[in-house]
Design a protein around this motif. Structure first.
Motif, PDB file in Angstrom:
ATOM      1  N   UNK A 132       0.840  -1.198   0.000  1.00  7.93           N
ATOM      2  CA  UNK A 132       0.000   0.000   0.000  1.00  7.93           C
ATOM      3  C   UNK A 132       0.873   1.246   0.000  1.00  7.93           C
ATOM      4  N   UNK A 133       0.527   2.220  -0.828  1.00 10.33           N
ATOM      5  CA  UNK A 133       1.303   3.460  -0.865  1.00 10.33           C
ATOM      6  C   UNK A 133       0.610   4.571  -0.090  1.00 10.33           C
ATOM      7  N   UNK A 134       1.378   5.593   0.216  1.00 10.33           N
ATOM      8  CA  UNK A 134       0.871   6.741   0.952  1.00 10.33           C
ATOM      9  C   UNK A 134       0.392   7.818  -0.016  1.00 10.33           C
ATOM     10  N   UNK A 135      -0.635   8.564   0.377  1.00  9.92           N
ATOM     11  CA  UNK A 135      -1.078   9.716  -0.401  1.00  9.92           C
ATOM     12  C   UNK A 135      -1.486   9.374  -1.811  1.00  9.92           C
ATOM     13  N   UNK A 136      -0.946  10.150  -2.767  1.00  7.12           N
ATOM     14  CA  UNK A 136      -1.327   9.955  -4.167  1.00  7.12           C
ATOM     15  C   UNK A 136      -0.364   9.073  -4.939  1.00  7.12           C
ATOM     16  N   UNK A 137       0.610   8.489  -4.240  1.00  9.98           N
ATOM     17  CA  UNK A 137       1.500   7.538  -4.891  1.00  9.98           C
ATOM     18  C   UNK A 137       2.619   8.140  -5.714  1.00  9.98           C
ATOM     19  N   UNK A 138       2.990   9.390  -5.444  1.00 11.22           N
ATOM     20  CA  UNK A 138       4.048  10.030  -6.227  1.00 11.22           C
ATOM     21  C   UNK A 138       5.399   9.334  -6.068  1.00 11.22           C
ATOM     22  N   UNK A 139       5.570   8.608  -4.967  1.00  8.04           N
ATOM     23  CA  UNK A 139       6.851   7.937  -4.724  1.00  8.04           C
ATOM     24  C   UNK A 139       6.879   6.496  -5.228  1.00  8.04           C
ATOM     25  N   UNK A 140       5.816   6.054  -5.855  1.00  7.01           N
ATOM     26  CA  UNK A 140       5.720   4.640  -6.237  1.00  7.01           C
ATOM     27  C   UNK A 140       6.849   4.167  -7.158  1.00  7.01           C
ATOM     28  N   UNK A 141       7.160   4.962  -8.163  1.00  9.94           N
ATOM     29  CA  UNK A 141       8.202   4.549  -9.109  1.00  9.94           C
ATOM     30  C   UNK A 141       9.566   4.518  -8.436  1.00  9.94           C
ATOM     31  N   UNK A 142       9.782   5.415  -7.493  1.00 11.32           N
ATOM     32  CA  UNK A 142      11.048   5.427  -6.754  1.00 11.32           C
ATOM     33  C   UNK A 142      11.136   4.192  -5.862  1.00 11.32           C
ATOM     34  N   UNK A 143      10.028   3.850  -5.224  1.00  8.38           N
ATOM     35  CA  UNK A 143       9.982   2.657  -4.368  1.00  8.38           C
ATOM     36  C   UNK A 143      10.276   1.400  -5.188  1.00  8.38           C
TER      37      UNK A 143
END
Length: 233
Positions: free
Chosen positions: A58-69
């Motif tokens: 599960x990601x936080x907020x709007x998922x802006x960090x997803x690709x970095x993760x």
């Protein structure tokens, strides 16, 4: 030279003390993330988190960090935003996100590019750009007004200044500084309102089902404050 030193200091501090660290809670793992930076962790910790990831990510907020993760965890599939599952008891407290990670979230540019002449007008016109998922579909003006009034002091006067880059920068960062000072043991109205929203989110995480939950690294401290038996590793 002074400006260069200040910039280096800001970059180092922005990494966050809990970036890449984890709280394990049975079949759940809370992973601390610094926005725009891949979480760094030992191979052993990474494999332990991935094992729990079989229950979902599960990601936080709007998922802006997803690709970095994904640069660290590989091509994982997210179930969605855990933030969208949270129900706000006092929605206005979520306006705190305007003053959270001002630099990392490019808040100054977001507000500066808004419509209107004053800081206040620009904040309202860019509400959808910075508002937390919990309050995206609510009456932004009413929530912002309640929050700003709650800050007290000269805030209502200061927010009516001309919306220049310098004024916006000073306004946002001055509130950010007092809001997060000595977190999670701070004081003052900015801190108290932010704490209500942050702890509401963190309590949701504590009660969540099995899975891996990525969250801002500062949340790990408040999770421990709420649940003292937790350990940050």
């Amino acid at each position: 030279m002074i400006q260069l030193i200040d910039l280096i200091k800001e970059i180092v501090l922005s990494e966050g003390a809990n970036a890449g660290k984890v709280i394990f809670d049975g079949n759940k793992a809370f992973v601390g993330v610094t926005h725009k930076r891949p979480p760094k962790m030992s191979p052993e910790t990474l494999e332990k988190v991935k094992a729990i990831g079989a229950n979902g990510y599960w990601f936080e907020g709007d998922g802006k960090d997803n690709e970095i993760i994904k640069k660290v965890f590989g091509d994982i599939t997210f179930k969605g935003s855990w933030d969208k599952q949270v129900k706000a008891a006092q929605p206005y407290t979520y306006v705190y996100t305007l003053f959270a990670n001002v630099r990392a979230n490019d808040r100054v540019s977001q507000v500066l590019n808004g419509e209107g002449k004053t800081i206040y007008e620009k904040i309202l016109s860019t509400y959808r750009n910075w508002a937390h998922e919990v309050i995206q579909n609510k009456n932004g003006k009413a929530l912002v007004d309640t929050f700003l009034k709650g800050l007290g002091g000269t805030v209502l006067k200061d927010v009516e200044q001309e919306g220049t880059k310098e004024n916006i920068q000073n306004f946002l960062t001055s509130i950010e500084e007092v809001m997060w000072a000595d977190w999670p043991n701070g004081s003052g109205p900015a801190f108290e309102m932010a704490k209500v929203a942050v702890y509401e989110r963190d309590n949701w995480l504590i009660d969540a089902t099995a899975g891996v939950y990525f969250t801002g690294e500062g949340h790990l401290d408040s999770l421990v404050d709420i649940h003292p038996s937790y350990k940050i590793t």
